[in-house]
Design a protein around this motif. Structure first.
Motif, mmCIF file in Angstrom:
data_model
loop_
_atom_site.group_PDB
_atom_site.id
_atom_site.type_symbol
_atom_site.label_atom_id
_atom_site.label_comp_id
_atom_site.label_asym_id
_atom_site.label_seq_id
_atom_site.Cartn_x
_atom_site.Cartn_y
_atom_site.Cartn_z
ATOM 1 N N VAL B 61 0.856 -1.186 0.000
ATOM 2 C CA VAL B 61 0.000 0.000 0.000
ATOM 3 C C VAL B 61 0.889 1.232 0.000
ATOM 4 O O VAL B 61 1.818 1.338 0.806
ATOM 5 N N TYR B 62 0.619 2.129 -0.919
ATOM 6 C CA TYR B 62 1.389 3.375 -1.029
ATOM 7 C C TYR B 62 0.433 4.547 -0.818
ATOM 8 O O TYR B 62 -0.724 4.507 -1.248
ATOM 9 N N GLY B 63 0.971 5.597 -0.163
ATOM 10 C CA GLY B 63 0.159 6.793 0.055
ATOM 11 C C GLY B 63 0.822 8.018 -0.537
ATOM 12 O O GLY B 63 1.941 7.961 -1.047
ATOM 13 N N GLY B 64 0.088 9.137 -0.484
ATOM 14 C CA GLY B 64 0.680 10.408 -0.879
ATOM 15 C C GLY B 64 0.393 10.830 -2.303
ATOM 16 O O GLY B 64 1.072 11.723 -2.823
ATOM 17 N N TYR B 65 -0.584 10.217 -2.939
ATOM 18 C CA TYR B 65 -0.902 10.596 -4.320
ATOM 19 C C TYR B 65 -1.904 11.748 -4.326
ATOM 20 O O TYR B 65 -2.985 11.662 -3.757
ATOM 21 N N GLY B 66 -1.530 12.825 -4.980
ATOM 22 C CA GLY B 66 -2.410 13.989 -5.058
ATOM 23 C C GLY B 66 -2.361 14.828 -3.794
ATOM 24 O O GLY B 66 -1.661 14.487 -2.819
ATOM 25 N N ARG B 67 -3.091 15.935 -3.824
ATOM 26 C CA ARG B 67 -3.095 16.862 -2.700
ATOM 27 C C ARG B 67 -4.540 17.222 -2.364
ATOM 28 O O ARG B 67 -5.424 17.167 -3.227
ATOM 29 N N THR B 254 -8.017 24.730 0.360
ATOM 30 C CA THR B 254 -7.462 23.440 0.767
ATOM 31 C C THR B 254 -7.911 23.161 2.188
ATOM 32 O O THR B 254 -8.703 23.936 2.761
ATOM 33 N N TYR B 255 -7.452 22.049 2.710
ATOM 34 C CA TYR B 255 -7.728 21.787 4.115
ATOM 35 C C TYR B 255 -6.516 21.109 4.726
ATOM 36 O O TYR B 255 -5.706 20.489 4.039
ATOM 37 N N ALA B 273 -7.204 11.675 0.645
ATOM 38 C CA ALA B 273 -6.531 12.825 0.043
ATOM 39 C C ALA B 273 -5.498 13.355 1.034
ATOM 40 O O ALA B 273 -5.900 13.854 2.087
ATOM 41 N N PRO B 274 -4.214 13.275 0.749
ATOM 42 C CA PRO B 274 -3.599 12.573 -0.378
ATOM 43 C C PRO B 274 -4.046 11.107 -0.414
ATOM 44 O O PRO B 274 -4.358 10.519 0.617
ATOM 45 N N ALA B 275 -3.999 10.548 -1.632
ATOM 46 C CA ALA B 275 -4.670 9.266 -1.845
ATOM 47 C C ALA B 275 -3.746 8.086 -1.596
ATOM 48 O O ALA B 275 -2.528 8.181 -1.701
ATOM 49 N N TRP B 276 -4.384 6.961 -1.297
ATOM 50 C CA TRP B 276 -3.708 5.681 -1.126
ATOM 51 C C TRP B 276 -3.961 4.796 -2.338
ATOM 52 O O TRP B 276 -5.042 4.840 -2.926
ATOM 53 N N LEU B 403 -6.786 2.018 -7.277
ATOM 54 C CA LEU B 403 -6.800 3.401 -6.830
ATOM 55 C C LEU B 403 -8.210 3.956 -6.947
ATOM 56 O O LEU B 403 -9.087 3.323 -7.543
ATOM 57 N N SER B 404 -8.401 5.138 -6.381
ATOM 58 C CA SER B 404 -9.705 5.779 -6.502
ATOM 59 C C SER B 404 -9.722 6.627 -7.760
ATOM 60 O O SER B 404 -8.687 7.035 -8.274
ATOM 61 N N THR B 405 -10.893 6.859 -8.282
ATOM 62 C CA THR B 405 -11.017 7.723 -9.434
ATOM 63 C C THR B 405 -12.193 8.651 -9.236
ATOM 64 O O THR B 405 -13.264 8.184 -8.827
ATOM 65 N N PRO B 406 -12.059 9.973 -9.476
ATOM 66 C CA PRO B 406 -10.758 10.606 -9.720
ATOM 67 C C PRO B 406 -9.909 10.556 -8.455
ATOM 68 O O PRO B 406 -10.406 10.270 -7.374
ATOM 69 N N GLU B 407 -8.682 10.841 -8.609
ATOM 70 C CA GLU B 407 -7.757 10.750 -7.483
ATOM 71 C C GLU B 407 -7.078 12.100 -7.270
ATOM 72 O O GLU B 407 -6.410 12.584 -8.189
ATOM 73 N N PRO B 408 -7.210 12.728 -6.108
ATOM 74 C CA PRO B 408 -8.043 12.316 -4.982
ATOM 75 C C PRO B 408 -9.491 12.763 -5.194
ATOM 76 O O PRO B 408 -9.743 13.738 -5.884
#
Lengths: 389, 440
Positions: B61-67, B254-255, B273-276, B403-408
């Protein structure tokens, strides 16, 4: 008159463009034997041999010797078929056109050289089956659809010449060509996995090859009687699979075909025509994975009234009857076809009593039967013949 | 010599009639039987389920995709599953003029507008918000500049070149502006009204000042703010009968939240978000020796080819994620092939094997419905895998990313049970095969 010829040629060409199927008997054995005859022969219930006048039909290779000048022939054959079966209230209606023969002749060294493209076996048909399929979590209906498309045709050349004032001989040699593709598709119906289960597709295609030779003789025995005979010998019909085809290479025995035809002038302008043919396909049965093959015989009889007038011009009227057995049956017990036919000839351009362009129409009402299957059909044959080009 | 007279008229009409008849017969209608007697062969369709050891390995599992700022919405939370979240928003500058009609009804430009009222309107995504009743929110003016793309709970900016912490975690120092109560039953939005001093501060101020922070004061909730804007009400001395209303759009949003979710020790995680993303390797047997109906129809050992795979689905069982990240809206899952496993987590991905709309999973399956089996179709991936190397000799990817779509797409994420135990993933295969089609 040139407009008429152009319209005729255009309509023939448009109708002949797709090679289409005409009978469920295409599914029997290695196909439905097609006969390379024109509208006149069809109208007379004839196999195409021994008819009065000249002819470009490859089944009568000697007949073209009497042509003397260059000529060409195009034939299109639309048909409308209604299929029924004993014990089944439903029926299938289908229609289509085919072009049994294209032929051309040109004088060479005192004789006549010919080239012809003919249809030999029609193989196109479809089938469908509904089945229930277990997808693990649910059961859904699936549709198996089979489609076979293709035909065996022959491309040949020939030569004929008069060997006496009343006798002509001819020979032609041809190579089998054509191909067939067989495709089986399973499509899945709605279920919990709707739109996610992809269709399954299997199939293959084969190319045909082989050779045939036809020899014939035609003689005006008397001023009122013409006799003609021909025989066709074939090598095996080979079917070679394409590289992507899982199916195997196959060879099918092709029978010796014997034909006999005669025409006799009963009275001025009234001619009786008769013909018979036989080909024993039983040797092919051993090459089939399933099904039976037997002898194909044909007898036909017809009358031509040559001096009839229609639209103020001489328009031969014809009528005939023909019965034949088919080599491959849909069920055991053989298959038969019989037709009542009629037709007329329309001279489009006549100069110095030489018909430069003519249209021959034949219309048959007939049926084919095999076991519980029955096809009632109307079959038209339109041929355009031109000479002197 | 005699020449037969030609009569074009009748001949042409006849030929046209013939042409019509032959054209009518041209419409193809292939012969077909009344039943299935003319259909050769009979395909067989079987369903197989491969257990994880038979098809899967190397689950990661990887995290940190997108903001968070790419989501299109922001999140506020207060002690929701132990998570705090605050929204940061900036707005466009005040208008400096407006076209009005003067006493003579001429259209003139007034550059001396008087702003008599202003308020920030925030609209909530009720599906993605957890409250069922009344909650209280606070609006403050931020006093420290922040970077929309890299702001976190602890840092106002944290890109590769600059790390600038807030003076206090959670957005640093702020100037309180207004608190408001959102009564869910009365609508989906709240207005934070500005006083005249606040209007004066924001009018003509730089972008960094025209920025607010929205806090949720009611504990135990998480709200999704789908839209925020500032509405201005102004009058013109040139046209005293008219009131002008302007909308200042959001220029940055943003949050920030705390604490961030930690990577799961096992199982699948998708979204957030960021996405896994969850990555795994797939292997398939080259041949099959069952089930019996398959062997009967096509022979065994059965060489598995792409066309035989009419469906392949990754069967996953849902698992409840940490409460703070429990989905309140549907999660749409996509699956793509990983084109370079060594380059993970930054490997480029191939096209979607699920389809353009992804595979949608209702949020209830991660709460009360946890443990439910969901099948994510990966038929295209399996077919490509079985197809082998492409024309250039490049082998197909055997690694896929979920992954999720859209991401994030949302703050929350989905989780599924991993290998080991009764809820382990399975690979469902629906295979269809038939004997080779032969000529009759």
């Amino acid at each position: 008159m040139r407009v008429s010829i152009l319209v005729a040629a255009a309509s023939l060409w448009a109708a002949a463009a797709p090679l289409q199927a005409q009978s469920l008997f295409n599914a029997a054995g290695i196909g439905f034997p097609m006969e390379a005859v024109d509208g006149r022969a069809r109208a007379l219930g004839s196999s195409g041999l021994g008819l009065p006048g000249t002819s470009l039909l490859p089944v009568d290779p000697a007949a073209s010797a009497r042509l003397l000048i260059p000529g060409g022939l195009m034939v299109v054959q639309p048909s409308w078929v209604d299929l029924t079966r004993d014990g089944d209230s439903g029926h299938r209606y289908f229609r289509g056109s085919r072009f049994p023969v294209f032929a051309a002749a040109y004088p060479v060294r005192g004789g006549m050289a010919t080239v012809h493209l003919t249809s030999v076996l029609d193989q196109a048909y479809t089938g469908e089956r509904i089945v229930n399929v277990n997808l693990g979590s649910s059961t859904t209906q699936a549709t198996d659809r089979f489609e076979q498309a293709g035909a065996v045709s022959s491309l040949g050349i020939g030569y004929s010449r008069m060997v006496a004032s009343t006798m002509a001989v001819g020979i032609s040699a041809g190579r089998y060509a054509g191909s067939v593709s067989r495709t089986l598709t399973r499509e899945f119906g709605d279920s919990a996995l709707a739109n996610q289960v992809l269709p399954y597709r299997a199939g293959g295609s084969w190319s045909y090859s082989g050779y045939q030779v036809t020899v014939g003789v035609s003689s005006d025995v008397t001023a009122f009687l013409r006799l003609a005979a021909s025989a066709t010998y074939s090598t095996e019909l080979d079917a070679d699979p394409s590289a992507q085809t899982a199916g195997s290479r196959r060879s099918f025995d092709m029978p010796l075909q014997l034909r006999l035809g005669a025409s006799s002038q009963l009275a001025p302008g009234l001619t009786l025509a008769a013909s018979a043919s036989r080909a024993d396909w039983s040797g092919t049965e051993g090459d089939l994975l399933s099904g039976e093959a037997g002898a194909a015989t044909s007898v036909g009889l017809g009358l031509e009234l040559a001096q009839a007038q229609l639209f103020g011009r001489t328009t031969p009227l014809r009528a005939g009857f023909r019965r034949r057995t088919l080599p491959f049956a849909l069920e055991g017990g053989g298959a038969n076809e019989q037709t009542f036919s009629g037709g007329l000839g329309i001279p489009l351009n006549v100069t110095s009593e030489i018909v430069l362009a003519s249209l021959d129409l034949g219309l048959e009402k007939g049926n084919r039967t095999s076991g519980s299957f029955r096809e009632d059909f109307w079959r038209g044959t339109v041929s355009l013949r031109v000479t002197g080009f | 010599m005699r020449k037969i007279e030609e009569r074009r008229g009748s001949g042409t009409v006849l030929l046209l009639a013939l042409a019509t008849v032959t054209a009518a017969a041209c419409t193809e209608k292939l012969p077909s039987g009344l039943d299935d007697g003319q259909v050769p062969g009979s395909p067989v369709t079987v369903t197989l389920e491969l257990a994880w050891p038979q098809f899967g390995s190397n689950l990661q599992v990887y995290g940190g995709y997108g903001r968070p700022n790419q989501m299109g919405s922001t999140v506020v939370a207060r002690s929701f599953g132990g998570v705090e979240a605050r929204a940061l928003v900036s707005f466009a500058s005040f208008p400096t003029s407006a076209q009005v009609r003067d006493a003579s009804n001429n259209l003139v430009t007034d550059t001396a507008l008087t702003f008599i009222d202003a308020y920030l309107v925030a609209r909530f995504d009720t599906l993605a918000s957890t409250n069922t009743d009344t909650v209280t929110l606070a609006l403050s003016q931020t006093l420290e500049s922040w970077d929309e793309a890299t702001a976190t709970w602890t840092n106002a900016q944290s890109d590769l070149s600059v790390v600038r912490p807030w003076s206090a975690p959670g957005g640093g120092a702020v100037l309180p502006m207004r608190t408001r109560t959102w009564v869910r039953a009365q609508g989906d939005s709240v207005q934070f009204f500005f006083d005249s001093a606040q209007i004066a501060r924001w009018r003509g101020a730089p972008d960094s000042v025209r920025s607010g922070r929205i806090d949720l004061l009611s504990a135990g909730h998480r709200l999704s703010v789908g839209f925020a804007a500032v509405r201005l009400v102004a009058t013109s001395a040139r046209d005293t009968d008219t009131t002008l209303v302007f909308t200042l759009a959001t220029t940055r949003a943003t949050y920030i939240y705390d604490p961030p979710a930690s990577a799961p020790s096992d199982g699948f995680r998708v979204g957030g978000a960021p996405a896994w993303r969850t990555v795994l390797d797939i292997a398939l047997p080259a041949t099959l020796n069952g089930p019996p109906e398959l062997c009967a129809a096509a022979g065994c050992p059965f060489l598995l080819e792409p066309r035989n795979v009419t469906y392949a689905g990754l069967g996953l069982r849902t698992r409840t994620p940490p409460t703070a990240f429990l989905p309140t809206d549907s999660v749409t899952v996509d699956v793509r092939s990983v084109l370079s496993r060594p380059a993970l987590p930054k490997s480029p991905l191939g096209g979607s094997v699920v389809g353009p709309t992804g595979s949608t999973i209702p949020p209830a399956l991660f709460g009360a419905g946890a443990g439910t089996r969901v099948d994510i179709p990966i038929t295209a991936f399996v077919q490509d895998f079985l197809r082998g190397p492409d024309e250039s000799g490049r082998p197909p990817s055997n690694t896929l990313a979920i992954l999720s779509t859209p991401e994030p797409s949302q703050f929350s994420f989905a989780e599924f049970f991993g290998p080991g135990g009764p809820n382990a993933p399975v690979l469902k295969l629906i295979l269809t095969a038939s004997p080779a089609l032969e000529l009759p």
